[in-house]
Design a protein around this motif. Structure first.
Motif, PDB file in Angstrom:
ATOM      1  N   ASP A  20      35.431  29.871 -50.568  1.00 25.54           N
ATOM      2  CA  ASP A  20      34.744  30.736 -49.607  1.00 25.54           C
ATOM      3  C   ASP A  20      35.540  30.870 -48.317  1.00 25.54           C
ATOM      4  N   ARG A  21      36.465  29.958 -48.130  1.00 22.88           N
ATOM      5  CA  ARG A  21      37.244  29.980 -46.894  1.00 22.88           C
ATOM      6  C   ARG A  21      38.436  30.937 -46.985  1.00 22.88           C
ATOM      7  N   VAL A  22      38.655  31.537 -48.152  1.00 19.46           N
ATOM      8  CA  VAL A  22      39.792  32.434 -48.356  1.00 19.46           C
ATOM      9  C   VAL A  22      39.324  33.883 -48.240  1.00 19.46           C
ATOM     10  N   GLU A  23      40.031  34.648 -47.437  1.00 22.77           N
ATOM     11  CA  GLU A  23      39.744  36.073 -47.302  1.00 22.77           C
ATOM     12  C   GLU A  23      40.966  36.869 -47.732  1.00 22.77           C
ATOM     13  N   THR A  24      40.724  37.975 -48.414  1.00 22.37           N
ATOM     14  CA  THR A  24      41.799  38.903 -48.751  1.00 22.37           C
ATOM     15  C   THR A  24      41.667  40.127 -47.866  1.00 22.37           C
ATOM     16  N   LEU A  25      42.693  40.411 -47.105  1.00 22.42           N
ATOM     17  CA  LEU A  25      42.680  41.522 -46.152  1.00 22.42           C
ATOM     18  C   LEU A  25      43.809  42.491 -46.467  1.00 22.42           C
ATOM     19  N   GLU A  26      43.692  43.717 -45.956  1.00 23.38           N
ATOM     20  CA  GLU A  26      44.727  44.732 -46.152  1.00 23.38           C
ATOM     21  C   GLU A  26      45.573  44.862 -44.897  1.00 23.38           C
ATOM     22  N   PHE A  27      46.858  45.110 -45.122  1.00 22.25           N
ATOM     23  CA  PHE A  27      47.733  45.391 -43.998  1.00 22.25           C
ATOM     24  C   PHE A  27      47.350  46.722 -43.364  1.00 22.25           C
ATOM     25  N   GLN A  28      47.605  46.847 -42.088  1.00 19.28           N
ATOM     26  CA  GLN A  28      47.502  48.129 -41.403  1.00 19.28           C
ATOM     27  C   GLN A  28      48.430  49.126 -42.099  1.00 19.28           C
ATOM     28  N   ALA A  29      48.096  50.434 -42.025  1.00 16.91           N
ATOM     29  CA  ALA A  29      48.838  51.457 -42.766  1.00 16.91           C
ATOM     30  C   ALA A  29      50.333  51.418 -42.455  1.00 16.91           C
ATOM     31  N   GLU A  30      50.690  51.352 -41.190  1.00 12.07           N
ATOM     32  CA  GLU A  30      52.108  51.344 -40.833  1.00 12.07           C
ATOM     33  C   GLU A  30      52.781  50.063 -41.286  1.00 12.07           C
TER      34      GLU A  30
ATOM     35  N   GLY B   1      50.703  44.989 -50.051  1.00 15.04           N
ATOM     36  CA  GLY B   1      49.639  45.746 -49.381  1.00 15.04           C
ATOM     37  C   GLY B   1      48.475  44.904 -48.925  1.00 15.04           C
ATOM     38  N   THR B   2      48.317  43.691 -49.470  1.00 14.48           N
ATOM     39  CA  THR B   2      47.235  42.808 -49.042  1.00 14.48           C
ATOM     40  C   THR B   2      47.800  41.428 -48.731  1.00 14.48           C
ATOM     41  N   TYR B   3      46.985  40.632 -48.030  1.00 21.96           N
ATOM     42  CA  TYR B   3      47.362  39.250 -47.752  1.00 21.96           C
ATOM     43  C   TYR B   3      46.097  38.398 -47.748  1.00 21.96           C
ATOM     44  N   GLN B   4      46.275  37.108 -47.973  1.00 21.02           N
ATOM     45  CA  GLN B   4      45.148  36.177 -47.982  1.00 21.02           C
ATOM     46  C   GLN B   4      45.231  35.255 -46.774  1.00 21.02           C
ATOM     47  N   VAL B   5      44.085  35.000 -46.167  1.00 24.80           N
ATOM     48  CA  VAL B   5      43.994  34.101 -45.025  1.00 24.80           C
ATOM     49  C   VAL B   5      42.971  33.028 -45.359  1.00 24.80           C
ATOM     50  N   GLU B   6      43.335  31.758 -45.121  1.00 25.06           N
ATOM     51  CA  GLU B   6      42.459  30.644 -45.460  1.00 25.06           C
ATOM     52  C   GLU B   6      42.460  29.621 -44.326  1.00 25.06           C
ATOM     53  N   ALA B   7      41.294  29.139 -43.951  1.00 26.06           N
ATOM     54  CA  ALA B   7      41.195  28.064 -42.963  1.00 26.06           C
ATOM     55  C   ALA B   7      41.529  26.740 -43.637  1.00 26.06           C
ATOM     56  N   VAL B   8      42.347  25.907 -42.976  1.00 29.94           N
ATOM     57  CA  VAL B   8      42.727  24.596 -43.518  1.00 29.94           C
ATOM     58  C   VAL B   8      42.512  23.531 -42.442  1.00 29.94           C
ATOM     59  N   ASP B   9      42.291  22.315 -42.897  1.00 28.05           N
ATOM     60  CA  ASP B   9      41.989  21.231 -41.962  1.00 28.05           C
ATOM     61  C   ASP B   9      43.196  20.391 -41.586  1.00 28.05           C
TER      62      ASP B   9
END
Length: 630
Positions: A3-13, A161-169
């Motif tokens: 649940d701590r992992v998010e998949t986000l998209e890069f800005q168009a440019e 085109g996408t990247y993943q962001v995850e909180a780590v301790d």
């Protein structure tokens, strides 16, 4: 997935730039490591500064460094620093989007470019930064924790085109970038970045001047044939600007310039100076060999980098360099400033103003001493910008005037200095004559130059928009007044010619009075000309009138300026003018006379590159007259 992992998209440019990097044919892929090390160095600078300014920040700054790690089996290369680190929001903001000035222009130019070599140059010019990693890696993992925060962030992407962001301790302070390198046999992977010698050579070539130690554990062969692992520092760590000039070779200067200016070309000139006394500083400045894309952009980079005792303070320190020298790149390292100094304080700081004066004088003196060939390159790239200084910097007017180069009627192939113009002035000439306009062809064909050309007077040809302003502001050079050939009365006549002109004025008095009335909506006066030899008429301004070009400039900037009526001058020896005088004396049809007067005025406007108020009326009258002559 956690649940701590998010998949986000890069800005168009950012996506577009990533695609350029992933599929790039850019041959010099080594720059990715230079960019990562530069980012790590910036992070260490920022941590050092923040720890000094914020006494409550609990961080260990005893061993700030950059570490490189190679894993040949896993084919990974890791760049690690224990610097300021990033929060989650900073990771998304700095890597997921692009806010760099000029990005849109870069992408547009790259898309339009059909030339592979040109594309390579543009990528190198832009400074690809973190995105350069995708030229050599299939996947990039970033682990970071901001100093003073307890939790960290892991970022990962394949550049698709996408990247993943995850909180780590358990992230250590700072930033670790791990590149999962492309296969060794990939066609576009020209270097083995898991080879120790390759990494060592890249660091030496690009990052030797970095002030922080760049360390790597390497294999060290022993005398008995065995191999041991040993940590070595790969860079010299001595700031280039802190060395004496004889300790630095040209290759080091060039590489440092490419780093600080984000440029792909060599600098045109290097300025290495040291200020001592009550306020000590070192400066390493460069004059580029070409103008950057954002030279005339309000959002473009201004000024040089400011350091205090090798601690980075700010980019684009405009307090150290005036706007008209905004193309100068480099570093100024001051010894006695506060580390938490702001831009506002810098503008008022007496010592900074003194340093600025010294830097400006040194830059101007260096430009003056450039070789003829180098100066031609410099002036073609930066001449219009330097002339802005004649409006902004009255203290250096004389030095700036000595730098000015201008086309002239003396030699079509070469630009001239004002000094050379003065030395060529005719006996008795007291003024420097110039003409302004949109281009050289229009000016050289202007009727305003006829008498000057006929009598052998040299005229400067000024075509930059700023020329319209600085010649009026400066007013003179070496005691000689700067005089427009299109304004005021021109006195080039001999005594005999003046007597003949006075007789002609009496002959034409009635015609001039009538025409002044007939054209009163367009001109303030009609008079005989002493500047025409072949053309029938020209339009000139009074000595202190605003020029039409300057009027257009102000209106283009949204400023309302009053319409300035100008003066119509007639050539008393031209058949069209003598014929008009005779027709007027003989009482010819008033409509025909008025139309002829309008034609004369319209032709004079067109001859100088001006615009007709009513083009359709002018062409109708002209067509009628031509039809009658057939």
């Amino acid at each position: 997935m956690s649940d701590r992992v998010e998949t986000l998209e890069f800005q168009a440019e950012a996506r577009q730039l990533l695609q350029l990097m992933v599929h790039s044919i850019y041959s010099n892929k080594d720059v990715f490591l230079r960019e990562l090390i530069s980012n790590a160095s910036d992070a260490l600078d920022k941590l050092r500064l923040e720890s000094l300014v914020d006494k409550d920040l609990q961080v260990d700054t005893a061993d700030l460094h950059i570490e490189l790690e190679i894993d040949k089996d896993a084919r990974t290369l890791t760049v690690r620093d224990n610097g300021i680190g990033m929060s989650r929001d900073e990771v998304v903001g700095l890597i997921g989007t692009i806010a760099k000035s000029g990005t849109a222009e870069l992408l547009r130019t790259l898309r339009e470019s059909k030339d592979a070599a040109a594309s390579q140059e543009l990528i190198g010019q832009f400074g690809v930064g973190f995105y350069a990693t995708f030229m050599v890696a299939d996947k990039v993992t970033l682990l970071t924790r901001r100093a003073g925060q307890s939790g960290g962030t892991r970022w990962e992407s394949t550049g698709e085109g996408t990247y993943q962001v995850e909180a780590v301790d358990d992230a250590p302070q700072g930033t670790t970038v791990t590149l999962h390198l492309k296969p060794a046999d990939a066609e576009d992977n020209l270097h083995d970045y898991t080879a120790e010698w390759t990494i060592r050579e890249i660091v030496k070539r690009y990052s030797d001047f970095i002030a922080w130690p760049i360390r790597m554990t390497v294999d060290k062969p022993g005398e008995d044939g065995t191999t041991t692992r040993e940590e070595q520092t790969l860079n010299s760590m001595k700031a280039l600007w802190a060395r004496s000039r004889d300790e630095v070779d040209e290759a080091e200067y060039k590489e440092f310039y490419r780093h600080v200016a984000r440029d792909w070309a060599d600098p045109l000139e290097t300025i290495h100076m040291r200020g001592e006394g009550t306020f000590e500083y070192e400066a390493l400045l460069f004059v580029p060999s070409h103008a950057p894309l954002d030279l005339f952009s309000p959002q473009g980079h201004r000024g040089v980098q400011l350091y205090v005792k090798r601690v980075f303070i700010m980019d684009d320190c405009d307090a150290l360099m005036p706007n008209y020298l905004r193309f100068v790149k480099g570093v100024v390292d001051a010894h006695d400033l506060s580390l938490n100094i702001s831009r506002e304080i810098l503008q008022q700081d007496r010592q900074i103003r003194a340093v600025r004066r010294r830097l400006v004088k040194k830059v101007l003196a260096t430009l003056k001493d450039l070789s003829a060939e180098a100066y031609r390159t410099f002036w073609s790239e930066f001449g219009p910008v330097v002339k802005e200084g004649l409006l902004e910097d009255p203290d250096n007017t004389e030095a700036l005037l000595d730098l000015v180069r201008a086309a002239s009627t003396h030699d079509p192939a070469e630009l001239t200095t004002l000094r050379d113009y003065v030395e060529r002035m005719k006996d008795g000439q007291t003024e420097i004559y110039y003409a302004t306009g949109e281009n050289r062809a229009t000016i050289e064909n202007s009727p305003h130059l006829e008498a000057f050309r006929a009598k052998g007077y040299e005229v400067l040809i000024l075509t930059d928009p700023v020329d319209e302003v600085w010649v009026e502001r400066v007013g003179a050079y070496d005691g000689k007044t700067l005089r427009s050939v299109a304004k005021g009365q021109v006195d080039l006549e001999t005594d005999e010619e003046k007597e003949r002109a006075e007789a002609e004025r009496q002959e034409y008095a009635d015609l001039l009075s009538w025409m002044s009335g007939a054209l009163t909506d367009s001109v303030k006066e009609v008079r005989l000309s002493t500047r025409l030899t072949t053309s029938p008429a020209c339009v000139v301004g009074d000595a202190h009138d605003m020029t039409p070009t300057l009027e257009k400039m102000y209106r283009a900037m949204g400023q309302e300026v009053p319409q300035v009526k100008r003066i119509l001058e007639l050539n008393p020896t031209h058949p069209l003018v003598t014929g008009l005088r005779k027709a007027h004396e003989q009482g010819a049809d008033q409509t025909a006379l008025t139309e002829t007067a309008e034609l004369l005025y319209g032709m004079a406007l067109l001859a100088e590159g001006g615009e007709l108020a009513d083009p359709s009326r002018f062409t109708r009258i002209l067509a009628d007259r031509l039809a009658r002559s057939l």
